[in-house]
Design a protein around this motif. Structure first.
Motif, PDB file in Angstrom:
ATOM      1  N   LEU A  37      43.999 134.043 -20.326  1.00 29.22           N
ATOM      2  CA  LEU A  37      45.521 133.989 -20.026  1.00 29.22           C
ATOM      3  C   LEU A  37      45.901 133.167 -21.355  1.00 29.22           C
ATOM      4  N   SER A  38      44.895 132.103 -22.108  1.00 25.76           N
ATOM      5  CA  SER A  38      45.128 131.981 -23.200  1.00 25.76           C
ATOM      6  C   SER A  38      45.091 132.637 -23.930  1.00 25.76           C
ATOM      7  N   GLN A  41      48.235 134.402 -24.125  1.00 29.30           N
ATOM      8  CA  GLN A  41      49.298 133.949 -25.370  1.00 29.30           C
ATOM      9  C   GLN A  41      49.157 133.863 -26.756  1.00 29.30           C
ATOM     10  N   SER A  42      48.433 133.955 -27.071  1.00 31.75           N
ATOM     11  CA  SER A  42      47.295 133.398 -28.456  1.00 31.75           C
ATOM     12  C   SER A  42      46.944 135.028 -29.365  1.00 31.75           C
ATOM     13  N   LYS A 187      52.477 128.845 -30.681  1.00 30.98           N
ATOM     14  CA  LYS A 187      53.852 129.561 -29.578  1.00 30.98           C
ATOM     15  C   LYS A 187      55.152 130.082 -30.007  1.00 30.98           C
TER      16      LYS A 187
END
Lengths: 565, 375
Positions: A37-38, A41-42, A187
């Motif tokens: 997940l980390s 998103q990045s 983000k």
């Protein structure tokens, strides 16, 4: 008081243990999932394309290369005035303005505006210095010789993967391995300059050096074009092979295509008929019957055969010749391509022996050239033959073969009875020229003795000099070969068609010291002009290719000698 | 009580080793500096155009905190006992000053800070320490009547309610709960009648419920706590991002400074949620290490409390230890989703001036108490 303080300590221990258990759960049990997940998103993953290996002909001339072309992309949040930017970009690229505008306003921070465009357009856009509009060089496959040898080379699709031909078959050498640049974005989608960057260098693909010779290929293509257009044929194939090594010097089919723009052609044009299509070889297959008869001492050249004046009834079936022949010796039977005479030899041989020789010459099995989609051809085992089969098979009917199998048959005769494995790729080399893998010529088997091969050569030479192959002859060059005119089996009427033929000519040159084995197949020459015989359609092309290619190779050899001194 | 130096001279005995607590504190502070820099650098660069802005401020507060620590380590305990009440009253007044215009400062819907010479200070942090000192002194004074209700437990809750009212105005529920928990622990250790404590507890439940449900953001926090993944893009965004950060560290972490969740994915990553970044960058190893160091401080603090003779000293040791220990453990629980979100920092590690200063003052008192231990 001391007891109560100890109870407090106990509660802290309990709390601490609970926390540790929670750590274990989150970091060990769900750790991998959270890591994904980390990353999702990045992480920003940029592929760095490996350069695909080039393809060269036997003399090192480029047949397929990769060139760098610009791809245009936008970093949307850097774009100042979307309207104006879209207008200018559309103008340079010749694209639709609203489409570009839509991409700029898609909300994604990164969008491709145009992949793999022309060099000039990229340069123009760069000169405009539009904020947020950037370009990167990507590699694109380019075939500098256009349609030349397209079926051998194949092509590369939009995902840079080989489709068809050697691009597909040797993909694992050509592809290389793409590198990756993984950077980190925050983000708000900004790439973090100080972020951890993971770089994996791309590994470039290996180059291929083919056995194909661009000069021979050009000659073969040119002559194939002539015959294809002259006879308004449906399809046509030419193969030129070095009989001593099995190296293919030229391979071409019609219809064909330009691999630079393969998607503009119908699927039928992409088919490499030399290995992926079968036909009834007809009279060219009579060489197998002859080889069996000579080796098994069933008959010799001067033995006489009654050709029944052109018509012979067997099993209620009429076997006929194109000319009414009486009694002839076996040499003339082959030279004049008498079906009746050859069928009688077949009958003398018996089906087991005929089958054995056909099999040894490689019929009914893949040659192992290494191209995808190669067909076996059809050669039924003798137990499945009908009573009629021995007559029809011995004249090349009721069986089917790929053009490559037929040219291998003649190359074997030319190579003193030794069947060589056909080959297209000589070597795989790294970009800096180191040999990664080399393919040496491979002998499959000795099918007939050198002495039998020599005798066959004389018969085949007679076929060109005063038999059905007369139209192949060219001055100053001795040729050996055999015509083939096969009626096509029409699946609609379930009978051999009276108007559809496959005209072919297979042989080698020079007859006594063969340098080239050549096959020309012309499928469905327009019979309305009354010309559909292999001797008339394919033989002249054979002669021209043999003469021009030999002259080219000799001069080439001469040039090489000069250069080396 | 012979707490004289005479004994020291006759038999040079080994003093209680407060040094190990100091070592543990320095370890936490050092690790905290690394983590604050790691988690605040990019934010600081973005917000203040200076990568080092927040870490420099943190360094300043560590310096100030060290002075506070040294002061309280060397203060005479009798003085501290005497000044317990004025200190508490002064703190209460200071908390009220946040409502003074141009002096108080608000942020994020709460008015908790006062501004002085460009530095902001959160007086409710100081109130926590003053409250603990005050309660310790009061327990000693009422030692004989602790078992009684009206003279024992009731006055403490009266004082608590006063402090709570001052703080609820800000509002600062986290700090109220914190002093309530610490008060309960101190009263329990101080020998209060458990039936009385139980009765007070029952009285408090409805008011606690009202306070929590009155503010919608608090009830949302409860919802987010109960089923975080259902609202991962909404009310539980922060806790889900905290899970992702903490969990993605795995066994050994991504490496100090190499985490990605601080890139604005996890809000408050250098303050209340810094422990998630610890988990991400230092893994289970680092998170457990921090847990163990806090555990060690709690163990030493309790040990000191057990070895002290005077009730005030004992209660103070229990109060300070459980305050720091509870705040650390509750913060870790919030970050790992064991408890609903509360505005509490991780002592010595989170960025934040006032809490760091006051926490270090508290450790100074603990070290002072360690000196009193007789062997």
């Amino acid at each position: 008081m001391r007891l109560r303080i100890r109870i407090i300590a106990g509660l802290f221990i309990f709390f601490g243990v609970a926390l540790f258990a929670r750590f274990l759960y989150l970091q060990v049990y769900t750790g991998g999932q959270m890591g994904n997940l980390s990353d999702r998103q990045s992480a920003v993953v940029q592929e760095i394309n490996a350069e695909r290996g080039f393809i060269y002909d036997a003399k090192g001339r480029e047949l397929a290369v990769s060139v760098e072309v610009p791809s245009i992309y936008a970093i949307t949040y850097q774009v100042k005035d979307a309207e104006k930017t879209a207008e200018k970009v559309a103008e340079v690229l010749g694209a639709n303005k609203t489409e570009i505008l839509q991409k700029l306003k898609s909300g994604k921070s990164f969008v491709w505006l145009c992949r793999k465009t022309e060099y000039q357009k990229g340069k123009q856009l760069k000169a405009l210095k539009l904020p947020g509009i950037n370009m990167v060089l990507e590699t694109k496959r380019f075939y500098p010789k256009g349609m030349l040898a397209s079926h051998v080379l194949g092509f590369v699709n939009a995902d840079a993967l080989g489709c068809e031909g050697l691009e597909y078959a040797f993909g694992k050498y050509l592809n290389g391995k793409n590198g990756r640049l993984v950077s980190v974005k925050d983000k708000k989608g900004r790439i973090v300059a100080s972020g951890e960057v993971e770089y994996e260098a791309p590994q470039n693909g290996y180059n291929l050096v083919l056995t194909l010779d661009e000069g021979v290929q050009s000659i073969a293509e040119e002559e194939l074009n002539n015959v294809f257009e002259k006879f308004h044929a449906k399809e046509a194939t030419v193969l030129v092979m070095n009989p001593a090594t099995g190296e293919i010097l030229a391979l071409a089919n019609r219809p064909n295509y330009d691999p630079n723009s393969f998607n503009e052609y119908p699927p039928a044009a992409l088919k490499n008929r030399a290995v992926s299509a079968v036909y009834e070889p007809g009279s060219t297959f009579k060489a197998v019957t002859m080889a069996a008869a000579f080796t098994e001492k069933t008959i010799s050249e001067s033995d006489l055969l009654d050709c029944e004046n052109g018509e012979w009834q067997i099993y209620g079936h009429k076997l006929s010749d194109h000319v009414k022949y009486g009694v002839m010796n076996f040499r003339d039977v082959i030279a004049n391509s008498s079906n009746i005479g050859t069928a009688k030899v077949g009958q003398m041989l018996g089906k087991e022996k005929l089958f054995k020789y056909a099999r040894n010459f490689g019929f009914g099995d893949k040659t192992g050239i290494g191209l995808a989609g190669e067909l076996n051809g059809k050669l039924r085992t003798p137990d499945k033959w009908s009573g009629l089969s021995i007559y029809t098979v011995s004249i090349g009917q009721e069986i089917s073969a790929t053009p490559l199998q037929v040219v291998s048959l003649y190359a074997t005769i030319a190579n003193k009875g030794k069947l060589m494995q056909p080959m297209l790729v000589k070597a795989v080399k790294s970009k800096d020229g180191k040999i990664v893998k080399e393919f040496a010529p491979r002998e499959v088997r000795q099918v007939v003795s050198a002495e039998v091969a020599e005798r066959m050569m004389r018969v085949l030479k007679a076929a060109v000099e005063n038999g059905t192959g007369k139209e192949a002859s060219v001055s100053g060059l001795s040729l050996a070969g055999k015509t083939g005119t096969a009626q096509k089996f029409d699946p609609v009427i379930k009978k051999y068609s009276g108007s559809k033929y496959v005209a072919s000519f297979a042989g080698f040159a020079p007859a006594e010291n063969p340098k080239l084995a050549i096959l020309v197949v012309v499928d469905e020459p327009n019979a309305s002009k009354g010309i559909y015989y292999g001797g008339s359609v394919a033989a002249p092309a054979f002669g021209k290719i043999a003469k021009r290619a030999l002259r080219y190779l000799e001069r080439k050899e001469h040039d090489d000698i000069v250069r080396n001194n | 009580m012979s707490r004289g130096s005479q004994v020291d001279l006759i038999t040079p005995r080994k003093k209680y080793d407060g040094g190990v607590i100091l070592t543990a504190l320095i370890l936490l502070l050092a690790f905290g500096v690394v983590m604050v820099f790691s988690s605040s650098g990019i934010y600081s660069d973005y917000r203040y155009k200076n990568l080092y802005y927040l870490i420099m401020k943190q360094a300043f507060w560590i310096g100030t905190g060290s002075m506070g620590l040294i002061f309280f380590k060397n203060i005479n305990m009798n003085k501290l006992r005497e000044f317990a009440t004025p200190f508490f009253i002064a703190s209460l007044i200071l908390v009220i000053t946040v409502f003074v215009p141009y002096f108080g400062k608000s942020a994020g819907g709460a008015r908790r800070w006062i501004s002085l010479f460009g530095f902001t200070f959160e007086p409710s942090e100081l109130l926590k320490l003053a409250f603990i000192i005050y309660v310790a002194a009061a327990i000693e004074k009422r030692e004989k009547v602790m078992k009684a209700f009206m003279n024992g437990i009731a006055p403490f809750f009266f004082i608590f309610v006063i402090a709570a009212i001052v703080m609820i105005l800000q509002p600062d529920l986290g700090s109220i709960l914190m002093i309530l928990f610490v008060l309960c622990i101190m009263l329990f250790a101080g020998g209060v009648n458990l039936y009385h404590a139980f009765a007070v507890g029952i009285l408090l439940i409805p008011s606690a419920y009202l306070i929590i449900m009155k503010a919608s953001y608090r009830s949302k926090r409860i919802q987010a706590f109960l089923d975080p993944w259902a609202y991962s893009q909404g009310i539980s965004y922060q806790i889900v991002q905290s899970f992702i950060a903490f969990g993605s560290g795995g066994l050994f972490g991504k490496g100090l400074g190499k985490g990605t969740q601080k890139l604005f994915y996890l809000p408050e990553s250098h303050t209340d949620f810094i422990f998630a970044i610890v988990g991400e960058e230092a893994g289970l190893l680092g998170a457990t290490g921090v847990l163990l160091v806090f555990g060690f401080i709690i163990w030493k603090g309790i040990d000191i409390a057990l070895k002290l003779d005077e009730t005030f000293d004992k209660m103070l040791a229990v109060g300070i230890t459980s305050w720091i220990g509870l705040q650390a453990f509750i913060n870790m629980s919030v970050v790992t989703g064991l408890l609903p979100t509360k505005g509490l920092t991780l002592p010595f590690i989170s960025y934040g001036g006032s809490s760091l200063l006051v926490n270090m003052m508290a450790v100074g008192i603990l070290l002072n108490l360690a000196k009193q231990v007789r062997r």
